[in-house]
Scaffold this motif. Structure first.
Motif, PDB file in Angstrom:
ATOM      1  N   GLY A  24     -36.851 -39.029 -38.484  1.00 28.58           N
ATOM      2  CA  GLY A  24     -37.686 -40.225 -38.955  1.00 28.58           C
ATOM      3  C   GLY A  24     -37.854 -41.699 -38.131  1.00 28.58           C
ATOM      4  O   GLY A  24     -36.684 -41.631 -37.165  1.00 28.58           O
ATOM      5  N   SER A  25     -38.343 -42.562 -38.519  1.00 29.02           N
ATOM      6  CA  SER A  25     -38.628 -43.556 -37.814  1.00 29.02           C
ATOM      7  C   SER A  25     -39.042 -44.822 -38.655  1.00 29.02           C
ATOM      8  O   SER A  25     -39.497 -45.788 -38.006  1.00 29.02           O
ATOM      9  N   VAL A  26     -38.619 -44.958 -39.938  1.00 32.05           N
ATOM     10  CA  VAL A  26     -39.180 -46.030 -40.735  1.00 32.05           C
ATOM     11  C   VAL A  26     -37.863 -47.191 -40.410  1.00 32.05           C
ATOM     12  O   VAL A  26     -36.963 -47.098 -40.392  1.00 32.05           O
ATOM     13  N   SER A  27     -38.401 -48.405 -40.481  1.00 27.51           N
ATOM     14  CA  SER A  27     -37.395 -49.621 -40.308  1.00 27.51           C
ATOM     15  C   SER A  27     -37.500 -50.425 -41.569  1.00 27.51           C
ATOM     16  O   SER A  27     -38.461 -50.555 -42.304  1.00 27.51           O
ATOM     17  N   GLU A  30     -40.616 -52.595 -42.586  1.00 23.38           N
ATOM     18  CA  GLU A  30     -41.981 -52.170 -43.137  1.00 23.38           C
ATOM     19  C   GLU A  30     -41.849 -51.770 -44.518  1.00 23.38           C
ATOM     20  O   GLU A  30     -42.590 -52.335 -45.146  1.00 23.38           O
ATOM     21  N   TYR A  33     -36.363 -48.139 -48.647  1.00 22.81           N
ATOM     22  CA  TYR A  33     -36.227 -46.665 -48.983  1.00 22.81           C
ATOM     23  C   TYR A  33     -36.384 -46.712 -50.679  1.00 22.81           C
ATOM     24  O   TYR A  33     -36.039 -47.565 -51.229  1.00 22.81           O
ATOM     25  N   ARG A  56     -31.340 -45.931 -39.848  1.00 22.88           N
ATOM     26  CA  ARG A  56     -32.625 -45.934 -40.508  1.00 22.88           C
ATOM     27  C   ARG A  56     -32.960 -44.498 -41.184  1.00 22.88           C
ATOM     28  O   ARG A  56     -31.906 -43.590 -40.738  1.00 22.88           O
ATOM     29  N   TYR A  58     -35.717 -41.628 -43.323  1.00 22.39           N
ATOM     30  CA  TYR A  58     -36.600 -40.512 -42.922  1.00 22.39           C
ATOM     31  C   TYR A  58     -38.121 -40.996 -42.950  1.00 22.39           C
ATOM     32  O   TYR A  58     -38.317 -42.228 -43.682  1.00 22.39           O
ATOM     33  N   SER A  59     -38.877 -40.440 -42.416  1.00 16.54           N
ATOM     34  CA  SER A  59     -40.350 -40.877 -42.137  1.00 16.54           C
ATOM     35  C   SER A  59     -41.083 -41.426 -43.495  1.00 16.54           C
ATOM     36  O   SER A  59     -41.940 -41.983 -43.921  1.00 16.54           O
ATOM     37  N   GLU A  60     -40.582 -40.521 -44.576  1.00 17.95           N
ATOM     38  CA  GLU A  60     -41.249 -40.787 -45.945  1.00 17.95           C
ATOM     39  C   GLU A  60     -40.631 -41.683 -46.763  1.00 17.95           C
ATOM     40  O   GLU A  60     -40.549 -41.627 -48.049  1.00 17.95           O
ATOM     41  N   ASN A  61     -39.841 -42.613 -46.058  1.00 15.40           N
ATOM     42  CA  ASN A  61     -39.249 -43.731 -46.869  1.00 15.40           C
ATOM     43  C   ASN A  61     -38.155 -43.199 -47.748  1.00 15.40           C
ATOM     44  O   ASN A  61     -37.871 -44.163 -48.780  1.00 15.40           O
TER      45      ASN A  61
END
Length: 731
Positions: A24-27, A30, A33, A56, A58-61
């Motif tokens: 993933g790539s969520v920060s 943004e 979690y 950080r 997973y992409s799904e927060n």
């Protein structure tokens, strides 16, 4: 050896490059979690590390804090946090594992950690990249990767280790000692580490502050051209570095003068061997300036500085008027990147992430005990204060002064003890000049007024490469010394380093040849060096009677001392220091050295007439029996009665003044010269020892065998006699 850079955690974590704890790539900027609420035990750690872009989710927060962390993901994080040197041969490093290769996900990071022995794999040769990291495995991994042991004070916290694998107990114990775990009754060593818990462990480690920073160093001083001993010291240096690879190596000055290696090679033999040592810094000694009044002036010293692969420093020396040295002075007085062949006042060294300031001081007495020519020596205290002020302005709170001042030498020109008392901010003094053997470091924690001050540790390692000094100093976060330990390593039984021994061969052959070279003086008579041998020779002895050889030696001493202080009127030489005879005919260099083999130097001492009488009483206290402290003399004569009570034997004492003998005045002060051993109270001369302690002794640093050689060369034809300088009225 696998190189590794170690930094404080605060600095390491501030370097951010979006380390992924999973896919993933969520920060955090943004969106937070959705599965980590403020009530989560690990919320604070996850929030802090996410804000720093260390981790950080997973992409799904999702962060998935309760999921196990895989071994490869732990390697990914720690390869960055530990700041290891990455291997260039990733595929080769990973060949020892059956289940990963250079094409595996995170191959570089796994290779980095494996190369540093943080991850070792299992007994079957598998790395198990996707396997969960257990808690006990994590303990060892964190301790090794983040160098947590340096924060451990050694005070053990009680923790149950009965269910912890033997190879993991060290790591678990350190986590407990540092307060990184509160699971003391049951660490649950075989359970997987969750992503949330791993975040907390890292976050807690980030808060650690080292209670002590330990600085290790090695030191030597007053080596005086003992080039033949250097292969042994290089062996000792390598042994120390094997245990303490970051230990600094410092030289307290006086490389020049003392043996044929200097006479023949002008410092270049010393330099070649010293360049093999890995020195971090050397201070100028007074003997480095011995040739300033020669035809070529300080050219030999300039050649030494230009050829050194280590910095030669001096904070209180003005080279601006010397034609050979002025162009070697750097425009940067204090530097962290010293240029070879340049002279600086001081250096900044980084050791394990801590900056250390180093500056050098040379005795102001160099102006009259050497031949500095146009080189000038500035006030040592003022120069030290300026150096300390500079380092402190750079935020440096660990400061070393390499001193060629003497431990407790003449206070009129300064010494180590006075400097430690007078100048705040100096933590360590590496000394030289006085040839002092400090078997243990000396701690100065009071100023001249007796008020307490931050401690200063003083060390000095004897002379002539008989010992290599070591020192470990602990500092708190304010740069104040909290502990220290040091010792002198005897070099006598060390093996020669192979590379150094080979380099020495380039010079030793020439020395052997020179040893037999004639000096250009002719003896018209044999000069025996008799010793009492019972009935065979019951009275005559160099240790009990005047000898022609003793007269020759002391005449040369007096002549040389007068060149430095015309007020010198008496020379004294202990009979125990005269070790061989001279035969009639041409005299060789080696024969002179064998007469005075100990490498003693010439000293000036100021004594009252009463103190001279006390000294001479001590000289004849065992007469007519032998004693190594029996004194030969020039510039005076005396009578004594060996049948009388000890301390009441001297009957007459006369000193030659303006060519005439006159009685010694008990209240008058006289300048005498003797060798450094006797001048410091050797052979039990308490009065001389007291004079040394009072600062009434000045070591001219002139080698005794060289003085004798030069005196004989000047005479050309030599025929000394027994003149009645010392008469026992009881014979």
């Amino acid at each position: 050896m696998n190189k590794r850079k170690v930094h404080r955690f605060g600095a390491t974590f501030a370097v951010a490059s979006a380390i992924v704890l999973a896919g993933g790539s969520v920060s955090a900027a943004e969106q937070w979690y959705t599965d980590v609420s403020k009530d989560n035990t690990h919320y604070e750690a996850i929030k802090a590390l996410t804000d720093q872009q260390v981790i950080r989710g997973y992409s799904e927060n999702l962060f998935k804090p309760g999921h196990s962390i895989e071994r490869r993901h732990a390697a990914l994080i720690l390869a960055k946090l530990g700041d290891f040197e990455e291997p260039t041969n990733v595929a080769d490093v990973l060949k020892k594992f059956k289940d990963i290769s250079g094409d595996s996900f995170y191959a570089k990071e796994m290779a980095t950690l494996a190369n540093a022995n943080v991850f070792k794999g299992d007994s079957n040769g598998n790395f198990k990249p996707t396997a969960a990291l257990t808690r006990q495995q994590m303990a060892n991994v964190l301790v090794n990767a983040l160098d947590l042991e340096k924060y451990d004070t050694g005070e053990k916290v009680t923790i149950n280790l009965s269910n912890v694998g033997e190879s993991h107990r060290r790591g678990v114990q350190i986590l407990a000692n540092l307060g990184l775990t509160d699971q003391l009754n049951d660490f649950r060593p075989n359970e997987p580490v969750t992503r949330g818990a791993f975040s907390s462990f890292i976050h807690r480690a980030n808060q650690l502050q080292a209670s002590d920073f330990t600085l290790s160093l090695m030191h030597m001083n007053d080596t005086h051209a003992r080039v033949a001993e250097m292969p042994k010291v290089i062996t000792a240096i390598k042994e120390v570095r094997n245990d303490k690879p970051d230990a600094l190596l410092l030289h307290g000055g006086d490389v020049f003068s003392g043996t044929l290696y200097f006479s023949e090679f002008g410092g270049q033999a010393d330099l070649e061997l010293m360049n093999l040592m890995g020195l971090d810094a050397m201070v100028f000694g007074n003997h480095e300036f011995d040739l300033g009044d020669s035809k070529n002036g300080h050219q030999s010293l300039a050649n030494f500085v230009k050829g050194a692969n280590f910095p030669v420093i001096g904070a209180n020396i003005d080279f601006s008027k010397d034609p050979h040295l002025k162009n070697l002075v750097s425009e940067t007085e204090f530097t962290s990147t010293p240029a070879l062949g340049e002279i600086h006042k001081g250096l900044i060294k980084e050791v394990n992430g801590e900056k250390v300031g180093i500056f050098g001081l040379t005795t102001e007495s160099t102006a009259f005990v050497a031949s500095p020519g146009a080189v000038e020596f500035l006030d040592y205290k003022e120069s030290a204060e300026k150096a300390v002020a500079y380092f402190e302005s750079q935020g440096i709170n660990k400061i070393i002064s390499i001193n060629h001042l003497g431990f407790d030498s003449d206070p009129s020109v300064g010494n180590d003890l006075l400097l430690a008392q007078a100048v705040e901010g100096i933590d360590i003094i590496v000394g030289g000049h006085s040839h002092t053997k400090l078997s243990e470091p000396v701690l100065v924690d009071n100023n001249a007024s007796g008020e307490s001050k931050d401690p200063t540790v003083i060390v000095q390692a004897d002379q002539y490469l008989t010992h290599l000094g070591t020192l470990d100093v602990q500092f708190d976060d304010r740069g104040v010394i909290t502990g220290h330990a040091g010792e002198l390593i005897s070099l006598q039984d060390k093996e020669n380093d192979t590379e150094a021994a080979e380099a020495l061969l380039k010079y030793s052959g020439k020395i052997d040849e020179t040893f037999g070279k004639e000096i250009g003086a002719t003896l018209e008579v044999d000069l025996p060096n008799p010793r009492s041998r019972g009935d065979e020779n019951p009275t005559e002895s160099v240790r009990a009677n005047e000898t022609a050889l003793g007269n020759l030696i002391t005449d040369g001493m007096l002549e040389k001392a007068k060149e430095y202080d015309p007020n010198t009127v008496i020379a004294l030489q202990n009979g125990g220091g005269i070790r061989n005879h001279l035969n009639k005919g041409q005299v060789t260099v080696g024969e002179v050295i064998e007469v005075l083999p100990f490498g003693n130097t010439l000293s000036l001492v100021t004594l009252t007439g009463a103190e001279i009488k006390n000294t001479l009483e001590h000289s004849v206290r065992n007469s007519p029996n032998e004693d190594g402290g029996f004194l030969h003399m020039s510039g005076m004569k005396m009578t004594f009665d060996s049948s009388k009570e000890v301390s009441k034997r001297i009957q007459t004492m006369q000193v030659k003044v303006n060519g005439e003998f006159e009685d010694v005045d008990m209240d008058k002060e006289y300048v005498i010269t003797t060798n450094a051993f006797t001048a410091r109270g050797g052979d039990g001369f308490e009065v001389l020892g007291e004079a040394y302690a009072d600062g009434r002794v000045t070591d001219l640093g002139l080698d005794d065998w060289v003085n004798l050689r030069d005196h004989m060369i000047k005479l050309g034809t030599v025929k000394p006699e027994i003149e009645g300088r010392i008469i026992d009225l009881n014979t």
